[in-house]
Design a protein around this motif. Structure first.
Motif, PDB file in Angstrom:
ATOM      1  N   SER A   1       0.805  -1.219   0.000  1.00 10.36           N
ATOM      2  CA  SER A   1       0.000   0.000   0.000  1.00 10.36           C
ATOM      3  C   SER A   1       0.842   1.274   0.000  1.00 10.36           C
ATOM      4  O   SER A   1       0.299   2.374   0.030  1.00 10.36           O
ATOM      5  CB  SER A   1      -0.913   0.019   1.231  1.00 10.36           C
ATOM      6  OG  SER A   1      -0.141   0.031   2.423  1.00 10.36           O
TER       7      SER A   1
ATOM      8  N   ASP B   1      -3.512   3.091   2.658  1.00  9.28           N
ATOM      9  CA  ASP B   1      -2.721   3.737   1.617  1.00  9.28           C
ATOM     10  C   ASP B   1      -1.726   4.720   2.226  1.00  9.28           C
ATOM     11  O   ASP B   1      -2.094   5.569   3.059  1.00  9.28           O
ATOM     12  CB  ASP B   1      -3.635   4.512   0.657  1.00  9.28           C
ATOM     13  CG  ASP B   1      -4.264   3.625  -0.396  1.00  9.28           C
ATOM     14  OD1 ASP B   1      -3.937   2.433  -0.446  1.00  9.28           O
ATOM     15  OD2 ASP B   1      -5.110   4.130  -1.164  1.00  9.28           O
ATOM     16  N   TYR B   2      -0.476   4.620   1.796  1.00 10.42           N
ATOM     17  CA  TYR B   2       0.618   5.522   2.182  1.00 10.42           C
ATOM     18  C   TYR B   2       0.925   5.520   3.678  1.00 10.42           C
ATOM     19  O   TYR B   2       1.668   6.371   4.169  1.00 10.42           O
ATOM     20  CB  TYR B   2       0.315   6.969   1.740  1.00 10.42           C
ATOM     21  CG  TYR B   2       0.009   7.099   0.272  1.00 10.42           C
ATOM     22  CD1 TYR B   2       1.002   6.934  -0.686  1.00 10.42           C
ATOM     23  CD2 TYR B   2      -1.294   7.390  -0.155  1.00 10.42           C
ATOM     24  CE1 TYR B   2       0.710   7.058  -2.041  1.00 10.42           C
ATOM     25  CE2 TYR B   2      -1.588   7.511  -1.513  1.00 10.42           C
ATOM     26  CZ  TYR B   2      -0.586   7.337  -2.444  1.00 10.42           C
ATOM     27  OH  TYR B   2      -0.868   7.458  -3.781  1.00 10.42           O
TER      28      TYR B   2
ATOM     29  N   TYR C   1      -7.150  -5.612  -3.309  1.00  8.20           N
ATOM     30  CA  TYR C   1      -6.520  -4.394  -2.795  1.00  8.20           C
ATOM     31  C   TYR C   1      -7.538  -3.502  -2.105  1.00  8.20           C
ATOM     32  O   TYR C   1      -7.282  -2.986  -1.008  1.00  8.20           O
ATOM     33  CB  TYR C   1      -5.820  -3.617  -3.924  1.00  8.20           C
ATOM     34  CG  TYR C   1      -4.995  -2.483  -3.373  1.00  8.20           C
ATOM     35  CD1 TYR C   1      -3.685  -2.695  -2.945  1.00  8.20           C
ATOM     36  CD2 TYR C   1      -5.539  -1.210  -3.201  1.00  8.20           C
ATOM     37  CE1 TYR C   1      -2.941  -1.674  -2.387  1.00  8.20           C
ATOM     38  CE2 TYR C   1      -4.810  -0.180  -2.644  1.00  8.20           C
ATOM     39  CZ  TYR C   1      -3.503  -0.426  -2.233  1.00  8.20           C
ATOM     40  OH  TYR C   1      -2.784   0.592  -1.657  1.00  8.20           O
TER      41      TYR C   1
ATOM     42  N   GLY D   1      -0.129   3.633  -2.711  1.00  4.57           N
ATOM     43  CA  GLY D   1      -1.558   3.792  -2.949  1.00  4.57           C
ATOM     44  C   GLY D   1      -2.128   2.820  -3.959  1.00  4.57           C
ATOM     45  O   GLY D   1      -3.187   3.065  -4.546  1.00  4.57           O
ATOM     46  N   GLY D   2      -1.437   1.713  -4.158  1.00  6.82           N
ATOM     47  CA  GLY D   2      -1.944   0.691  -5.074  1.00  6.82           C
ATOM     48  C   GLY D   2      -1.636   0.952  -6.533  1.00  6.82           C
ATOM     49  O   GLY D   2      -2.106   0.216  -7.406  1.00  6.82           O
TER      50      GLY D   2
ATOM     51  N   ARG E   1      -6.671  -0.752   0.851  1.00  5.47           N
ATOM     52  CA  ARG E   1      -7.005   0.635   0.544  1.00  5.47           C
ATOM     53  C   ARG E   1      -7.022   1.518   1.782  1.00  5.47           C
ATOM     54  O   ARG E   1      -6.571   2.673   1.753  1.00  5.47           O
ATOM     55  CB  ARG E   1      -8.354   0.712  -0.181  1.00  5.47           C
ATOM     56  CG  ARG E   1      -8.785   2.136  -0.545  1.00  5.47           C
ATOM     57  CD  ARG E   1      -7.812   2.777  -1.526  1.00  5.47           C
ATOM     58  NE  ARG E   1      -7.898   2.168  -2.851  1.00  5.47           N
ATOM     59  CZ  ARG E   1      -7.024   2.403  -3.814  1.00  5.47           C
ATOM     60  NH1 ARG E   1      -5.980   3.188  -3.599  1.00  5.47           N
ATOM     61  NH2 ARG E   1      -7.148   1.828  -4.992  1.00  5.47           N
TER      62      ARG E   1
END
Length: 614
Positions: free
Chosen positions: A419, A445-446, A437, A422-423, A442
């Motif tokens: 992740s 993310d980051y 994902y 952000g995918g 999700r």
């Protein structure tokens, strides 16, 4: 002005706003011909050479270098792909190159019970396509294997492949710049291949090593006397940039008049006299023209664990029953394409972290110009990280029944996770489907996190490679047969347990790691963190790390599965050798990059000895 333009171009590349090929052409102009690239094509391609080498991966590049040391020998190196570019120099951008024409884009055939979180249920099997081979797109990790690997190799009848002989050839290639081991007798210092420390280290990587030591593991040189233990990663890096096989072994010798290198050239057939079973050349397509070139001495296949067996079978060397069903005349009945083995890994053991003090998310690294400036000017900073991998180690689980100190699991410390971007890239490079994902990653993310990746070193499950058709441009079919042996599953789950133990140590408390416990949808009915859950999870993300071997197995004539002998000569065929990782009979405790260089070095010396008698 040039410097600013380079920064802008690399930033744009990171967002894929324009094609890589356009960026690369501009970068060549900006950096100038001396810095990047490449070879003058030979004005005249001879009709005959002493040696033709098919494939410019690590072994092929080594062979081209070492054989062209003999000035009276004429050498031709053929490669299907093109030359590498500046963009491939950035270690942290490794995942982007899975989407370019530097990758063959192979996919494993669908297999029930594995790769279930992958797009279409198929694992992505990246393989380098270019001058430098997979060393253009790999994670640059340099590991050689365990002493027991080579004792086993020798005991199976492969004379000359014991631990002392192979160590000599590893060291012959190496130009070591390891700060912790400046005088080690296990490292070479005069070779072409730069092996060194990654210039950037996160504080959390040091914590990881402290945690492994807390559990009683040694901190050591895993390419030294003992392999069981942990260390910061050793990488094929020079001045913070990727040191590919082409940079190391070809660029320094491109001026040799007896060495010709042809890129963008697809070999389609080995030329064999069906009566004498002697090889006399190859057939290839270049610039849309079908051409034959002949040899005075040998053809050497160095096209890797996929393309070497494919070319052998297309030329009539392979399993009789398979070739006959495709209508290919059988020249020699050998078990080509069988014995396929791979180091599978699990990418889903992710921990969220606090008190990090530094963030290495791609969102920051590729959008803040200071990191690009630091890399370009000084070869330093987080962009030198080899895809985020900072430390590795080797352990024996409770299911290990191998002799000596041979490990069954390797553990990676990855500063980040699927992740971290952000995918956008990592999950796609491993073919993780969008549904998985969105359901699992999700929400982080980051996020500041780290991943501990277990890798199965000695799978007992074996697959195979088969031709799809007689068309040399058709992909082969890849059957991984992952996890078909129960012991492989048990060892993988044990590796996950070891990763969790490391994250739960006192040393790691400073970062307050919390395991990311969002279950994979198909595993949600199982208790999270149970053995049953982790087995299910491994079957969701059953990832490869480019380490397939064994499809042209080395062994004596008495071995019915052997394709080549211990001098890499194809059984029953004259003047043909295979020199790449396809010859490895059983997976070693090593990533396959370093072994590729060693195999090339050893093959070159064997060939020199053979022809010095004439």
């Amino acid at each position: 002005m040039k410097f600013i333009l380079i920064l802008v171009l690399i930033f744009v590349a990171g967002s894929f706003a324009v094609p890589f090929t356009y960026l690369e052409s501009v970068l060549r102009h900006v950096r100038g011909p001396k810095q990047y690239a490449i070879s003058r094509e030979p004005e005249v391609v001879f009709s005959e050479y002493d040696f033709v080498i098919v494939g410019a991966g690590p072994a092929g590049c080594v062979l081209a270098n070492r054989l062209s040391e003999i000035p009276e020998w004429k050498i031709l190196l053929l490669e299907a792909g093109r030359w590498e570019t500046l963009l491939s120099d950035i270690p942290m951008m490794v995942s982007y190159f899975q989407f370019t024409d530097f990758n063959w884009h192979y996919l494993m055939e669908r297999q029930e019970g594995v790769c279930e979180a992958m797009t279409d249920g198929r694992c992505h099997w990246p393989r380098g396509r270019g001058v430098g081979g997979t060393s253009i797109i790999n994670y640059m990790i340099y590991t050689r294997g365990n002493r027991q690997d080579f004792l086993d190799l020798e005991a199976a009848g492969n004379y000359g492949w014991g631990p002392n002989e192979t160590l000599y050839y590893y060291m012959k290639s190496e130009r070591s710049k390891l700060a912790a081991h400046p005088y080690s007798r296990y490292h070479g210092r005069d070779g072409y291949l730069s092996v060194g420390d990654v210039p950037y280290r996160s504080k959390m990587a040091t914590t990881f090593l402290d945690a492994t030591a807390e559990l009683g593991n040694k901190i050591l040189d895993y390419n030294g006397e003992d392999q069981l233990g942990f260390s910061f990663v050793q990488s094929t890096i020079e001045n913070g940039k990727r040191c590919s096989a082409a940079k190391a072994f070809l660029r320094p010798v491109l001026g040799r008049k007896n060495l010709h290198v042809l890129a963008n050239t697809r070999v389609t057939k080995i030329l064999i006299n069906p009566r004498s079973k002697a090889v006399y050349g190859v057939e290839f397509i270049r610039k849309r023209q079908l051409t034959q070139v002949f040899t005075r001495k040998e053809v050497i296949l160095s096209s890797g664990a996929f393309n070497s067996p494919q070319l052998l079978m297309l030329s009539g060397i392979g399993p009789k029953e398979h070739l006959e069903e495709l209508g290919i005349p059988v020249v020699q009945d050998l078990r080509v394409g069988k014995n396929l083995q791979d180091h599978i890994s699990f990418l889903g053991l992710t921990f969220l972290a606090s008190n990090v003090g530094e963030s290495l998310s791609e969102k920051i690294l590729l959008n803040d110009p200071k990191y690009l400036i630091e890399w370009l000017r000084y070869g330093r900073g987080p962009l030198t990280l080899t895809g985020g991998v900072e430390a590795i180690g080797y352990v024996k689980t409770k299911y290990n029944n191998f002799p000596g100190n041979q490990p069954d699991i390797e553990l990676f410390f990855l500063r980040g996770s699927l992740s971290s971007d952000g995918g956008s890239t990592y999950r796609k490079s491993f073919h993780i489907n969008e549904e998985t994902y969105e359901a699992v990653y999700r929400e982080i993310d980051y996020a500041d996190c780290f991943t501990i990746i277990p890798m199965l070193l000695h799978p007992e499950s074996k697959g195979e490679l088969r031709l799809k058709s007689r068309d040399p441009f058709a992909w082969p079919k890849f059957y991984g047969n992952y996890l078909t042996k129960d012991i492989d599953v048990k060892r993988m789950v044990a590796g996950i347990r070891e990763g969790i133990r490391i994250a739960e140590t006192k040393a790691f408390k400073i970062h307050q790691p919390r395991i990311h416990d969002k279950p994979f949808p198909k595993c949600a009915h199982l208790k999270f963190n149970s053995d049953e859950y982790w087995e299910c999870a491994v079957r969701m993300i059953t990832a490869t790390l480019h380490h397939q071997v064994g499809t042209c197995k080395m062994g004596p004539k008495t071995d019915p599965e052997a394709v080549v002998d211990p001098e890499l000569r194809v059984h029953g065929i004259d003047f043909l050798r295979v020199a790449d990782t396809s010859i490895i009979p059983k997976s070693w405790s090593a990533h396959t990059n370093a072994p590729s260089f060693m195999i090339g070095e050893k093959a070159a010396d064997m060939i020199k000895r053979t022809w010095s008698r004439f």
